[in-house]
Design a protein around this motif. Sequence first.
Motif, short mmCIF file in Angstrom:
data_model
loop_
_atom_site.label_atom_id
_atom_site.label_comp_id
_atom_site.label_asym_id
_atom_site.label_seq_id
_atom_site.Cartn_x
_atom_site.Cartn_y
_atom_site.Cartn_z
N LEU A 141 0.78 -1.06 -0.10
CA LEU A 141 0.10 0.09 0.19
C LEU A 141 0.82 1.24 0.03
O LEU A 141 1.73 1.42 0.59
CB LEU A 141 -1.02 0.17 1.26
N ARG A 142 0.35 2.33 -0.72
CA ARG A 142 1.16 3.59 -0.57
C ARG A 142 0.35 4.48 -0.41
O ARG A 142 0.51 5.88 -0.52
CB ARG A 142 1.83 3.87 -2.21
N HIS A 143 -1.21 4.52 -0.03
CA HIS A 143 -1.90 5.35 0.38
C HIS A 143 -2.28 5.10 1.96
O HIS A 143 -2.52 3.94 2.36
CB HIS A 143 -3.21 5.33 -0.19
N LEU A 144 -2.23 5.92 2.84
CA LEU A 144 -2.39 5.74 4.14
C LEU A 144 -3.38 6.91 4.65
O LEU A 144 -3.31 8.00 4.37
CB LEU A 144 -1.05 5.95 4.78
N LEU A 145 -4.20 6.53 5.91
CA LEU A 145 -5.04 7.61 6.38
C LEU A 145 -4.29 7.73 7.94
O LEU A 145 -4.51 6.62 8.58
CB LEU A 145 -6.37 7.09 6.28
N LEU A 146 -3.97 8.91 8.30
CA LEU A 146 -3.44 8.93 9.67
C LEU A 146 -4.59 9.38 10.49
O LEU A 146 -4.98 10.57 10.20
CB LEU A 146 -2.21 9.93 9.53
N LEU A 147 -4.85 8.70 11.79
CA LEU A 147 -5.97 9.02 12.80
C LEU A 147 -5.20 9.37 13.92
O LEU A 147 -4.37 8.89 14.41
CB LEU A 147 -7.03 7.91 12.68
N THR A 148 -5.83 10.54 14.85
CA THR A 148 -5.98 10.64 16.19
C THR A 148 -7.18 11.03 16.76
O THR A 148 -8.30 11.25 16.00
CB THR A 148 -4.83 11.85 16.35
N GLY A 149 -7.34 10.87 17.95
CA GLY A 149 -8.30 11.62 18.61
C GLY A 149 -8.34 13.17 18.64
O GLY A 149 -7.46 13.75 18.12
N GLU A 150 -9.17 13.86 19.66
CA GLU A 150 -8.87 15.23 19.53
C GLU A 150 -8.48 15.84 21.01
O GLU A 150 -9.28 15.82 21.88
CB GLU A 150 -10.10 16.00 19.30
N ALA A 151 -7.17 15.93 20.93
CA ALA A 151 -6.30 16.21 22.45
C ALA A 151 -5.44 17.08 21.89
O ALA A 151 -4.07 16.44 22.17
CB ALA A 151 -6.16 14.82 23.10
N PRO A 152 -5.27 18.11 21.75
CA PRO A 152 -4.08 18.81 20.99
C PRO A 152 -3.04 18.84 22.04
O PRO A 152 -1.76 19.16 21.58
CB PRO A 152 -4.77 20.40 20.74
N ARG A 153 -3.29 19.17 23.28
CA ARG A 153 -2.07 19.19 24.23
C ARG A 153 -1.30 17.77 24.12
O ARG A 153 -0.27 17.76 24.67
CB ARG A 153 -2.52 19.50 25.56
N ARG A 154 -1.98 16.44 23.77
CA ARG A 154 -1.23 15.50 23.89
C ARG A 154 -0.72 14.98 22.41
O ARG A 154 0.14 14.61 22.44
CB ARG A 154 -2.15 14.36 24.51
N ALA A 155 -1.66 15.26 21.60
CA ALA A 155 -1.34 15.06 20.16
C ALA A 155 -1.54 16.01 19.44
O ALA A 155 -2.65 15.85 18.80
CB ALA A 155 -1.85 13.59 19.96
N GLY A 156 -0.97 17.09 19.24
CA GLY A 156 -1.32 18.24 18.76
C GLY A 156 -0.69 18.43 17.16
O GLY A 156 -0.32 17.39 16.68
N VAL A 157 -0.96 19.70 16.69
CA VAL A 157 -0.37 19.67 15.25
C VAL A 157 1.11 19.43 15.34
O VAL A 157 1.26 18.69 13.98
CB VAL A 157 -0.67 21.40 14.82
N ASP A 158 1.63 19.89 16.02
CA ASP A 158 3.36 19.79 15.67
C ASP A 158 3.68 18.10 15.77
O ASP A 158 4.20 17.72 14.99
CB ASP A 158 4.14 20.23 16.98
N TYR A 159 3.07 17.25 16.71
CA TYR A 159 3.29 15.77 16.71
C TYR A 159 2.57 15.45 15.30
O TYR A 159 3.15 14.41 14.79
CB TYR A 159 2.35 15.17 17.67
N ILE A 160 1.21 15.89 14.89
CA ILE A 160 0.82 15.46 13.51
C ILE A 160 1.78 15.36 12.31
O ILE A 160 1.99 14.55 11.48
CB ILE A 160 -0.64 15.84 13.26
N VAL A 161 2.52 16.81 12.23
CA VAL A 161 3.36 17.18 11.37
C VAL A 161 4.63 16.41 11.20
O VAL A 161 5.03 16.15 10.24
CB VAL A 161 3.47 18.62 11.24
N ASP A 162 5.05 16.04 12.48
CA ASP A 162 6.22 15.09 12.55
C ASP A 162 5.82 13.82 12.14
O ASP A 162 6.90 13.06 11.29
CB ASP A 162 6.60 15.30 14.09
N CYS A 163 4.72 13.30 12.27
CA CYS A 163 4.25 11.94 11.67
C CYS A 163 4.16 12.00 10.59
O CYS A 163 4.67 11.11 9.53
CB CYS A 163 3.06 11.63 12.48
N VAL A 164 3.60 13.06 9.75
CA VAL A 164 3.64 13.28 8.30
C VAL A 164 5.04 13.31 7.69
O VAL A 164 5.29 12.74 6.62
CB VAL A 164 2.77 14.55 8.13
N ARG A 165 5.88 14.06 8.08
CA ARG A 165 7.39 14.21 7.73
C ARG A 165 7.90 12.55 7.64
O ARG A 165 8.64 12.56 6.78
CB ARG A 165 8.02 15.35 8.42
N LEU A 166 7.65 12.20 8.70
CA LEU A 166 8.28 10.68 8.66
C LEU A 166 7.62 9.80 7.72
O LEU A 166 8.48 8.83 7.37
CB LEU A 166 8.02 10.01 10.21
#
Length: 367
Positions: free
Chosen positions: A116-141
Amino acid sequence: MSSLWQPPQFPDAAFTASAAAVSRALGQAWPRLDAVAALLSPAAEAMLEDMAAAAAERTLRHFGRARLLFTPLYVANYCENRCRYCGYAAHVTMPRRKLSLEEVAAQGERIAATGLRHLLLLTGEAPRRAGVDYIVDCVRLLAPRFPGLALEVFPLATAHYGAAVEAGVTGLTLYQETYDPEVYRAMHPAGPKADYAWRLDAPSRAAHAGMPSITLGALLGLAPWRQDVLALVAHARYLLERFPGVEIGVSLPRLRPHAGGFAAPHPVADRQFVQAILALRLALPCAGITLSTREAPRLRDGLVGLAVTKLSAGVRTSVGEVEGSEQFVINDTRSVAEVAAMLHSQGLQPVFKDWQPLVGKAVPRAA
């Protein structure tokens, strides 16, 4: 706070139609909303074979025999919301985790090994624990391995969507859950998700930020399904008209059993679900339609030949390997190879990759 776009509200009487009205709607290339209501009416439920034939013709005309495969990756399940229907809700007792970046990389390797080369990245809604910076870091990876990388996270500000696109995100999946503001308020009593308008405007913010692909949807079972499906069509058409360069897709997840034990107040039977999917194809002939593993294999196998163009496969809804952290119980546990074999058996072509960025940075769209 009011939203930029207001979903039209449809009374039950809007779905009163004759068989003749349904037949006329079937012959229209771009049916008006009143004709789409006819396709969603009780009268149309008795004409599913006619709807299926028309939907299959539209799908073949616009998508050929290609069907895109993808899989989700849950990286965090912390959540501040108290949605009455969700297994991740803050009041639900369950193991809570956020994957480290090393664990995210390992999960990416595991998924990439399936082809597979298509991925859907999911989180709950808790920006203080898994916020935008963490999401962007995951995306870059993950982006170097997954040229098709979509987010299904909490609604972001325009600048944050832009940062995600800059890092390698190519798509957004965001369900309004229900377009009925009263039902929405009752289902989301506390937490940031209680802001109906902020969520409703999120697809527009993402489009402004240069998001190439956006998938909308309603969670069937929360409210009367005909009204929500018709409002979804109206929302998709609004975005298509306002952002013609954005690929707009739709999906209709149905409520599934989960740790919270919530019972759907408006359950949707299989026959009605099929009618809704066929009506979406006829109303939005060029839109991708996603069908998740919430549905049983028999239903997925049938609809993929008629209207559906994107399927998840090899799905886990847990965070990493943490047992008991699943958002909901899936209904189709087949591997990527098994779903691909099913598509081949129907004369369809499983597509593992259909997107490759040619430039390093996306260009934000004009407001």
